[in-house]
Design an enzyme around this catalytic site. Structure first.
Site, PDB file in Angstrom:
ATOM      1  N   HIS A  22       0.857  -1.187   0.000  1.00  0.00           N
ATOM      2  CA  HIS A  22       0.000   0.000   0.000  1.00  0.00           C
ATOM      3  C   HIS A  22       0.890   1.232   0.000  1.00  0.00           C
ATOM      4  CE1 HIS A  22      -3.131   2.837   1.134  1.00  0.00           C
ATOM      5  NE2 HIS A  22      -3.967   1.926   0.690  1.00  0.00           N
TER       6      HIS A  22
ATOM      7  N   ASP B 174      -7.913  -5.296  -0.116  1.00  0.00           N
ATOM      8  CA  ASP B 174      -8.447  -6.107  -1.205  1.00  0.00           C
ATOM      9  C   ASP B 174      -8.131  -7.594  -1.096  1.00  0.00           C
ATOM     10  OD1 ASP B 174      -9.695  -4.079  -2.750  1.00  0.00           O
ATOM     11  OD2 ASP B 174      -7.709  -3.349  -3.279  1.00  0.00           O
TER      12      ASP B 174
HETATM   13  N1  CMC Z   1       4.211  -7.448  -4.970  1.00  0.00           N
HETATM   14  C1  CMC Z   1       5.553  -7.412  -5.137  1.00  0.00           C
HETATM   15  N2  CMC Z   1       6.305  -6.315  -4.966  1.00  0.00           N
HETATM   16  C2  CMC Z   1       5.684  -5.190  -4.601  1.00  0.00           C
HETATM   17  C3  CMC Z   1       4.282  -5.128  -4.408  1.00  0.00           C
HETATM   18  C4  CMC Z   1       3.556  -6.318  -4.599  1.00  0.00           C
HETATM   19  N3  CMC Z   1       2.228  -6.347  -4.423  1.00  0.00           N
HETATM   20  N4  CMC Z   1       3.928  -3.871  -4.051  1.00  0.00           N
HETATM   21  C5  CMC Z   1       5.060  -3.151  -4.025  1.00  0.00           C
HETATM   22  N5  CMC Z   1       6.133  -3.958  -4.357  1.00  0.00           N
HETATM   23  C6  CMC Z   1       7.537  -3.568  -4.373  1.00  0.00           C
HETATM   24  C7  CMC Z   1       7.860  -2.769  -5.620  1.00  0.00           C
HETATM   25  O1  CMC Z   1       8.278  -3.602  -6.681  1.00  0.00           O
HETATM   26  C8  CMC Z   1       8.956  -1.880  -5.098  1.00  0.00           C
HETATM   27  O2  CMC Z   1      10.138  -2.659  -5.033  1.00  0.00           O
HETATM   28  P1  CMC Z   1      11.584  -1.952  -5.311  1.00  0.00           P
HETATM   29  O3  CMC Z   1      11.754  -0.966  -4.184  1.00  0.00           O
HETATM   30  O4  CMC Z   1      12.558  -3.073  -5.293  1.00  0.00           O
HETATM   31  O5  CMC Z   1      11.459  -1.279  -6.649  1.00  0.00           O
HETATM   32  C9  CMC Z   1       8.551  -1.576  -3.660  1.00  0.00           C
HETATM   33  O6  CMC Z   1       7.746  -2.713  -3.274  1.00  0.00           O
HETATM   34  C10 CMC Z   1       7.728  -0.308  -3.501  1.00  0.00           C
HETATM   35  O7  CMC Z   1       6.655  -0.361  -4.417  1.00  0.00           O
HETATM   36  P2  CMC Z   1       6.022   0.911  -5.134  1.00  0.00           P
HETATM   37  O8  CMC Z   1       5.421   0.486  -6.431  1.00  0.00           O
HETATM   38  O9  CMC Z   1       7.020   2.011  -5.160  1.00  0.00           O
HETATM   39  O10 CMC Z   1       4.894   1.308  -4.102  1.00  0.00           O
HETATM   40  P3  CMC Z   1       3.685   2.243  -4.422  1.00  0.00           P
HETATM   41  O11 CMC Z   1       3.381   2.931  -3.151  1.00  0.00           O
HETATM   42  O12 CMC Z   1       3.920   3.088  -5.624  1.00  0.00           O
HETATM   43  O13 CMC Z   1       2.514   1.222  -4.810  1.00  0.00           O
HETATM   44  C11 CMC Z   1       0.697  -0.251  -4.649  1.00  0.00           C
HETATM   45  C12 CMC Z   1       1.501   0.831  -3.943  1.00  0.00           C
HETATM   46  C13 CMC Z   1      -0.558  -0.567  -3.829  1.00  0.00           C
HETATM   47  C14 CMC Z   1       0.233   0.257  -6.036  1.00  0.00           C
HETATM   48  C15 CMC Z   1       1.574  -1.501  -4.807  1.00  0.00           C
HETATM   49  O14 CMC Z   1       1.934  -2.005  -3.531  1.00  0.00           O
HETATM   50  C16 CMC Z   1       0.914  -2.591  -5.636  1.00  0.00           C
HETATM   51  O15 CMC Z   1       1.016  -2.559  -6.866  1.00  0.00           O
HETATM   52  N6  CMC Z   1       0.227  -3.567  -4.979  1.00  0.00           N
HETATM   53  C17 CMC Z   1      -0.509  -4.555  -5.696  1.00  0.00           C
HETATM   54  C18 CMC Z   1      -1.848  -3.988  -6.173  1.00  0.00           C
HETATM   55  C19 CMC Z   1      -2.822  -3.815  -5.042  1.00  0.00           C
HETATM   56  O16 CMC Z   1      -2.991  -4.680  -4.196  1.00  0.00           O
HETATM   57  N7  CMC Z   1      -3.516  -2.676  -5.050  1.00  0.00           N
HETATM   58  C20 CMC Z   1      -4.540  -2.368  -4.045  1.00  0.00           C
HETATM   59  C21 CMC Z   1      -4.105  -1.288  -3.122  1.00  0.00           C
HETATM   60  S1  CMC Z   1      -5.166  -1.127  -1.685  1.00  0.00           S
HETATM   61  C22 CMC Z   1      -6.665  -0.536  -2.325  1.00  0.00           C
HETATM   62  C23 CMC Z   1      -6.582   0.846  -2.777  1.00  0.00           C
HETATM   63  O17 CMC Z   1      -6.129   1.722  -2.038  1.00  0.00           O
HETATM   64  O18 CMC Z   1      -7.042   1.104  -3.869  1.00  0.00           O
END
Ligand code: CMC
Length: 432
Positions: free
Chosen positions: A308, A365
């Protein structure tokens, strides 16, 4: 940094930037005068560290796993309230008194139908149309069918009545979109049922097979909607505020929020989780394959339902949803292999350094889809369920944005241009 100012040293000049402190002590550096004073903008792609407004609706501490609506802890609200009480709270700032709640319920019932002409629209979507595109279209169209409800000031009763109408009609549209998708006759709302019971009735009742409303499912749905009701400046809520800041009225602004929610990184994640769990199952439960794929920076694959932007600990909503999921399956005597897979995946992830180092825990989720499945709600409706829950939050933010002179200025981010600076024009005949 002093107590009241941050100091920026730029081009041999010291600038004092005021510190703004929220009611729970979080601090923000006020850069509103930065461009005027220094000629510089700030760059923050994805708004990782940008406050777009001051808000009194929802407080969230991602480090401690705290979520409060208008000061009330989410767990207390989920345990003790009706979804519509929480909607009223988000909107007005206070939980309703009994007469206020009765009036709100009355409005919900009175305005639960949609114009019969709108129902023809359902016939012209392709049979496999996404319920999210139907919902977004129909909610935007409410503006044309009920223009009097979408004016600056609702002549029939102000924002609480408008909200009751929108909540109620959106629930009807959501259930109708499912019925149309199934090719079944529409089931109209009943005046004697609560918000959640009515939704289940409209979804699952059939002329030849009456649906027995199950209080366990009604209570679980009520909790899920409360837990989704607001989450401060997330992607869809920011969309509603941004679109609304251009002077767009409530219904089309909400329609834009529904579209933003659709994405698999946002509200679309609950459906994506089910697909992931089903794939793991179909793949002989080869968990490690999926975990390794998610850890591979070149794969582009993620374990949906984990991580998240704000929570760096267990999402407090996921804690409640996980427990509700167990309760529902147990009382209904349902055995769902996807729950076992989800539990095992969480266990593996919780001991894996990659996920530990990045603070990746289950989010809202991860378990919600298993409950929806137990209710009989198909996967393509999951994000619609999220939208129904998020509706009061979107409306509350749209209203707050409009009432606050500062945050109702048209939203207009800046950029750092990195393209070709300047070049002479080349006529078509000279281009090769
Ligand atoms: N699986 C594997 N790696 C992950 C995941 C995941 N679900 N989420 C983040 N990472 C890694 C990402 O690859 C990155 O690694 P590195 O530092 O080595 O590059 C690190 O963790 C930080 O990730 P980020 O993309 O910079 O984090 P963000 O804050 O931009 O993204 C997120 C947040 C929710 C989009 C992301 O965690 C994600 O894609 N999760 C899966 C989709 C998901 O479950 N979404 C629902 C979110 S909750 C409901 C809502 O609020 O809408």
């Amino acid at each position: 940094m002093s107590n009241d100012f941050a100091h920026l040293h730029l081009d041999n000049t010291l600038y004092d930037l005021p510190i703004i402190t929220g009611t729970t002590g979080e601090r923000a550096i006020d850069i509103r005068g930065l461009l005027r004073d220094t000629g510089c903008i700030t760059l923050d792609s994805g708004y990782m560290n940008t406050g777009s407004c001051q808000s009194q609706i929802t407080y969230l501490d991602g480090e401690k796993g705290i979520l409060r609506y208008r000061g009330y802890d989410i767990a207390d609200l989920a345990e003790n309230c009706l979804f519509i009480e929480v909607a009223y709270l988000l909107l007005t700032g206070e939980l309703p008194t009994l007469p206020e709640l009765e009036q709100f319920k009355y409005d919900m019932t009175k305005y639960s139908l949609v114009h019969e002409d709108m129902i023809h629209f359902f016939d012209h979507f392709p049979p496999k149309a996404s319920p999210m595109s139907i919902l977004s279209t129909m909610v935007g169209t409410l503006h044309d069918f009920y223009p009097e409800m979408d004016l600056d000031e609702d002549p029939y009763g102000g924002i609480t009545t408008t909200t009751a109408r929108l909540l109620s009609k959106t629930r009807t549209i959501a259930a109708f979109s499912y019925k149309k998708n199934m090719g079944h006759p529409l089931i109209y709302p009943r005046a004697d049922l609560s918000y959640c019971a009515n939704f289940l009735h409209m979804m699952f009742d059939r002329p030849n097979m009456p649906y027995e409303i199950d209080p366990v499912m009604v209570s679980a749905l009520n909790k899920l909607l409360i837990l989704h009701a607001d989450h401060e400046q997330n992607c869809s809520t920011s969309t509603v505020r941004l679109v609304g800041s251009a002077g767009v009225r409530l219904y089309p602004s909400i329609s834009a929020g529904i579209s933003a929610l659709w994405g698999p990184l946002h509200g679309g994640a609950n459906a994506a989780v089910m697909r992931m769990l089903e794939n793991i199952n179909a793949d002989g439960r080869d968990y490690q394959k999926y975990i390794d794929l998610a850890k591979d920076p070149n794969s582009g694959y993620r374990l949906t339902g984990f991580g998240h932007r704000v929570y760096k600990t267990y999402d407090p909503r996921a804690t409640i949803i996980k427990k509700t999921c167990h309760d529902v399956l147990k009382t209904q005597k349902i055995s769902d292999p996807l729950l076992d897979i989800a539990l095992h995946l969480e266990e593996l992830v919780s001991t894996d350094d990659y996920f530990i180092e990045r603070n990746l825990y289950p989010n809202v989720d991860f378990y919600s889809g298993i409950i929806y499945r137990a209710m009989g709600i198909p996967t393509n409706m999951f994000t619609v369920m999220f939208a129904l829950g998020r509706l009061p939050g979107w409306i509350a933010h749209w209203q707050e944005m409009n009432l606050d002179k500062e945050s109702s200025r048209i939203g207009r981010p800046r950029q750092v241009y990195t393209g070709i600076p300047d070049r002479p024009f080349v006529a078509l005949a000279d281009r090769c």
